[in-house]
Design an enzyme around this catalytic site. Structure first.
Site, PDB file in Angstrom:
ATOM      1  N   GLY A  46      -2.587 -15.187  -4.374  1.00 36.10           N
ATOM      2  CA  GLY A  46      -2.363 -14.233  -3.451  1.00 36.10           C
ATOM      3  C   GLY A  46      -3.362 -13.335  -2.830  1.00 36.10           C
ATOM      4  O   GLY A  46      -3.114 -12.455  -2.382  1.00 36.10           O
ATOM      5  N   LYS A  99     -13.049  -4.350  11.551  1.00 37.95           N
ATOM      6  CA  LYS A  99     -13.884  -3.621  10.500  1.00 37.95           C
ATOM      7  C   LYS A  99     -15.521  -3.443  11.323  1.00 37.95           C
ATOM      8  O   LYS A  99     -15.942  -2.158  10.962  1.00 37.95           O
ATOM      9  CB  LYS A  99     -13.938  -4.150   9.093  1.00 37.95           C
ATOM     10  CG  LYS A  99     -12.473  -4.023   8.590  1.00 37.95           C
ATOM     11  CD  LYS A  99     -12.416  -4.728   7.310  1.00 37.95           C
ATOM     12  CE  LYS A  99     -10.992  -4.794   6.801  1.00 37.95           C
ATOM     13  NZ  LYS A  99     -11.375  -5.704   5.642  1.00 37.95           N
ATOM     14  N   ILE A 137     -13.361   1.411  -1.597  1.00 37.06           N
ATOM     15  CA  ILE A 137     -14.986   1.731  -1.448  1.00 37.06           C
ATOM     16  C   ILE A 137     -15.412   3.000  -0.470  1.00 37.06           C
ATOM     17  O   ILE A 137     -15.024   2.881   0.860  1.00 37.06           O
ATOM     18  CB  ILE A 137     -15.891   0.526  -0.833  1.00 37.06           C
ATOM     19  CG1 ILE A 137     -15.529  -0.606  -1.742  1.00 37.06           C
ATOM     20  CG2 ILE A 137     -17.173   0.881  -0.633  1.00 37.06           C
ATOM     21  CD1 ILE A 137     -16.371  -2.010  -1.216  1.00 37.06           C
ATOM     22  N   VAL A 173     -11.290   0.306   6.094  1.00 42.49           N
ATOM     23  CA  VAL A 173     -12.677  -0.560   6.135  1.00 42.49           C
ATOM     24  C   VAL A 173     -12.765  -0.752   4.510  1.00 42.49           C
ATOM     25  O   VAL A 173     -13.081   0.494   4.002  1.00 42.49           O
ATOM     26  CB  VAL A 173     -13.527  -0.189   7.011  1.00 42.49           C
ATOM     27  CG1 VAL A 173     -14.975  -1.016   6.653  1.00 42.49           C
ATOM     28  CG2 VAL A 173     -13.415   0.033   8.283  1.00 42.49           C
ATOM     29  N   VAL A 206       0.836  -1.297   0.029  1.00 40.74           N
ATOM     30  CA  VAL A 206      -0.320   0.046  -0.086  1.00 40.74           C
ATOM     31  C   VAL A 206       0.809   1.115  -0.030  1.00 40.74           C
ATOM     32  O   VAL A 206       0.535   2.288  -0.804  1.00 40.74           O
ATOM     33  CB  VAL A 206      -0.985   0.193   1.067  1.00 40.74           C
ATOM     34  CG1 VAL A 206      -1.722   1.522   1.206  1.00 40.74           C
ATOM     35  CG2 VAL A 206      -1.888  -1.085   1.265  1.00 40.74           C
ATOM     36  N   ARG A 249      11.286  -0.467   7.649  1.00 40.30           N
ATOM     37  CA  ARG A 249      12.120  -1.442   8.430  1.00 40.30           C
ATOM     38  C   ARG A 249      13.458  -1.866   7.686  1.00 40.30           C
ATOM     39  O   ARG A 249      14.655  -2.183   8.226  1.00 40.30           O
ATOM     40  CB  ARG A 249      11.434  -2.621   8.860  1.00 40.30           C
ATOM     41  CG  ARG A 249      10.256  -2.275  10.049  1.00 40.30           C
ATOM     42  CD  ARG A 249       9.593  -3.314  10.547  1.00 40.30           C
ATOM     43  NE  ARG A 249       8.836  -3.960   9.254  1.00 40.30           N
ATOM     44  CZ  ARG A 249       8.171  -5.276   9.592  1.00 40.30           C
ATOM     45  NH1 ARG A 249       8.401  -6.099  10.779  1.00 40.30           N
ATOM     46  NH2 ARG A 249       7.525  -5.968   8.434  1.00 40.30           N
ATOM     47  N   ARG A 250      13.326  -1.981   6.135  1.00 39.50           N
ATOM     48  CA  ARG A 250      14.469  -2.705   5.696  1.00 39.50           C
ATOM     49  C   ARG A 250      14.921  -1.399   4.572  1.00 39.50           C
ATOM     50  O   ARG A 250      14.415  -1.332   3.444  1.00 39.50           O
ATOM     51  CB  ARG A 250      14.026  -3.920   4.721  1.00 39.50           C
ATOM     52  CG  ARG A 250      13.328  -5.047   5.577  1.00 39.50           C
ATOM     53  CD  ARG A 250      12.896  -6.087   4.817  1.00 39.50           C
ATOM     54  NE  ARG A 250      12.373  -7.196   5.751  1.00 39.50           N
ATOM     55  CZ  ARG A 250      11.025  -7.340   6.090  1.00 39.50           C
ATOM     56  NH1 ARG A 250      10.196  -6.354   5.646  1.00 39.50           N
ATOM     57  NH2 ARG A 250      10.497  -7.944   7.047  1.00 39.50           N
ATOM     58  N   GLU A 280      -3.061 -14.685   2.926  1.00 40.96           N
ATOM     59  CA  GLU A 280      -1.756 -14.855   3.431  1.00 40.96           C
ATOM     60  C   GLU A 280      -1.437 -16.361   3.588  1.00 40.96           C
ATOM     61  O   GLU A 280      -1.927 -17.125   3.686  1.00 40.96           O
ATOM     62  CB  GLU A 280      -1.815 -13.985   4.697  1.00 40.96           C
ATOM     63  CG  GLU A 280      -2.164 -12.627   4.536  1.00 40.96           C
ATOM     64  CD  GLU A 280      -1.123 -11.655   3.933  1.00 40.96           C
ATOM     65  OE1 GLU A 280      -0.048 -12.026   3.703  1.00 40.96           O
ATOM     66  OE2 GLU A 280      -1.452 -10.400   3.299  1.00 40.96           O
TER      67      GLU A 280
END
Length: 429
Positions: free
Chosen positions: A188, A206, A137, A133, A16, A47-48, A191
Site C-alpha cells: 500500500g 514539494k 513532519i 510537504v 486524510v 464525490r460519492r 499507488e
C-alpha cells in the site's frame, strides 16, 4: 472562552479527510482548550455521497462543494481533495466568502501558490499548508517562522515515502527496481499508477514549495529540474557501496555561493553512509536544512498516510482558528528576495559515471582526454573487463552539470565507448 463554535468545512473525505474528521470529533475538548473556542464540522463535500463514513453525521455530507464554501458562516475551509481543479476555484471562492484555508495540496501550491496567496491577502485571510510537504513532519512553519531571522542556504531531503521504500528495499535486499516496486504496491505504499512518485513529480512539487519559503523567492513547479528513479539498478547500488554510499531520491534546493540565484532539483543521488539522510529507512521522510546561524538541522518522521497528514492539517487548523479569534492573520507569502532560478546546467556537484568500453589499450587515455577537454576533473577511475568488453567507472571532482553533459555527449561519440550505462550525482559530501 468564546462559546460560539468556529465552523469548519471539509473538502474531501478520503484517507486524510476522514482522519481529520475523526480527530476533530475525538479530540474536540482538547482542540477547544487549545484554540479558545469550540470547532464544529459544518459540512463535508464529497464525490460519492452514498459511501458509508463512520463517525460522520450523514446530514453533513454534500456533493455541492461550491455551495458549502459560499455559505458565509464558514470560518475555515480544509481542502484535501488534491489536484488543480476544482480545488483552485474552491479555495479562491472560500477566501472571497470570508473563510481562511488549510490545504494539503502540493501540486496546486507548487503551480499557483503565488496567486492563491494574493487572493488570501486581498481578503485578509490565512492560507496554511503544512501538510503539503513531508506529512506530519513540522517543516514549513519552522522554515517560515522559527528560522525567519536566519539565512537558509540549502534544503536537501527525502520527501517521498514511496520512492524511499523502494530504494531502501533495493539497497538492503539486492532486489531489482520492479521487484521492490511490486512489494511497495502490495503493502500500500505505492499507488496503482506510481508515476507521480517514481518519476519525481510529487517530490518536485514539494521542492518548489520548500525553495520558495526558504529563499523568499517565487519558485514554480516548472522551475524545478526533475529526474525519476526508474533507471536505478542493482549495479548502481553495488557501485555506491564500493564508495561507502547509498542511493536516495533527493529534493535539493540551494542558494548559489554568491547568493545571487537559487536552484531546485529532484533526482536520484549517491550520498555517503555517514550523512544523516543515508540512515532514513522504509517509507520515512527527512529534510536536512543548512543555515548561517542555526547550522545544520534535520527534520524526520512519517511523510505520508492518513493519520500523519491529518496531524499536520489539524496543527494548521488550530493556528488558523487562533488567528480568527484574535482578528489577525499568520505569515503570508514572502517573496521579497525575488532571486532568479538558475537552470540545471549551473548546478555544481560530483558525478559517478559508468561506461561500457572496449577492452583494449588506450581507452582510458581517450576517456580521460574527453573529461579534460570539457574541464571536468577526474577523482578516481575503476576498470574491469574480459573477452574484449570492459566496464569503466569514473568519479569526478565538482563540476557544473553543463560541463558534465558536454562530456557525456562527447564520450558517446567515441568508437571505444559502447555505451553510457549510468550517470549518478554524488551529494552530501
Amino acid at each position: 472562552m468564546r462559546t460560539r463554535p468556529l465552523k469548519v468545512a471539509l473538502l474531501g473525505c478520503g484517507v486524510v479527510g476522514s482522519e481529520v474528521a475523526r480527530i476533530m470529533t475525538t479530540h474536540a475538548d482538547d482542540l477547544t482548550a487549545r484554540i479558545g473556542a469550540p470547532v464544529e464540522l459544518a459540512g463535508v463535500a464529497v464525490r460519492r455521497p452514498d459511501r458509508v463514513r463512520e463517525g460522520i453525521d450523514p446530514a453533513l455530507i454534500t456533493t455541492d462543494a461550491t455551495a458549502l464554501v459560499k455559505r458565509g458562516d464558514i470560518d475555515v475551509v480544509v481542502e484535501v481533495i488534491g489536484g488543480i481543479e476544482p480545488a483552485r476555484g474552491l479555495i479562491t471562492t472560500a477566501f472571497e466568502h470570508g473563510a481562511s484555508v488549510v490545504s494539503a495540496n502540493k501540486a496546486l501550491l507548487a503551480q499557483d501558490g503565488a496567486a492563491l496567496h494574493a487572493v488570501a491577502d486581498q481578503h485578509d485571510k490565512d492560507l496554511y499548508y503544512e501538510a503539503a510537504v513531508a506529512g506530519a513532519i513540522p517543516l514549513i512553519r519552522p522554515l517560515r517562522e522559527s528560522l525567519a531571522g536566519d539565512k537558509i542556504n540549502r534544503v536537501m531531503g527525502i520527501v517521498n515515502g514511496t520512492t524511499n521504500f523502494i530504494l531502501d528495499k533495493m539497497d538492503s535486499t539486492g532486489a531489482g527496481y520492479q521487484e521492490a516496486l511490486d512489494e511497495a504496491t502490495a503493502l500500500g505504499y505505492a499507488e496503482a499508477d506510481p508515476t507521480a512518485d517514481v518519476e519525481g513529480f510529487d517530490a518536485a512539487a514539494k521542492a518548489a514549495i520548500l525553495a520558495g519559503i526558504a529563499f523568499h523567492t517565487r519558485v514554480r513547479l516548472d522551475d524545478v529540474y526533475r529526474e525519476g528513479m526508474t533507471e536505478v539498478t542493482a549495479a548502481d547500488f553495488a557501485s555506491a557501496r564500493e564508495m561507502g554510499c547509498t542511493i536516495k531520491l533527493l529534493a535539493i534546493c540551494e542558494r548559489a555561493t554568491d547568493g545571487a540565484s537559487v536552484t531546485a532539483r529532484v533526482h536520484p543521488a549517491m550520498i555517503p553512509l555517514s550523512h544523516p539522510l543515508a540512515s532514513v529507512r522504509g517509507a520515512y521522510n527527512a529534510v536536512f536544512v543548512e543555515s548561517d546561524a542555526a547550522g545544520q538541522l534535520m527534520f524526520y518522521g512519517p511523510g505520508a498516510g492518513g493519520s500523519p497528514t491529518a496531524s499536520a492539517v489539524l496543527g494548521d487548523l488550530v493556528a488558523v482558528c487562533r488567528n480568527r479569534l484574535s482578528g489577525s492573520t499568520g505569515p503570508g507569502e514572502s517573496a521579497y528576495a525575488a532571486l532568479p532560478v538558475s537552470p540545471m546546467g549551473d548546478v555544481v556537484t560530483r558525478y559517478h559515471i559508468s561506461l561500457d568500453v572496449a577492452d583494449k589499450p588506450g581507452v582510458l587515455a581517450q576517456v580521460a582526454t574527453v573529461f579534460a577537454e570539457h574541464g571536468v576533473s577526474i577523482d578516481t577511475v575503476r576498470q574491469s573487463g574480459k573477452d574484449g568488453e570492459a566496464s569503466l567507472v569514473v568519479v569526478t571532482h565538482r563540476a557544473s552539470d553543463a560541463a558534465l553533459t558536454g562530456t557525456v555527449e562527447a564520450l558517446r561519440k567515441l568508437d571505444t565507448v559502447r555505451g553510457v550505462a549510468s550517470i549518478m550525482r554524488v551529494e552530501g559530501e
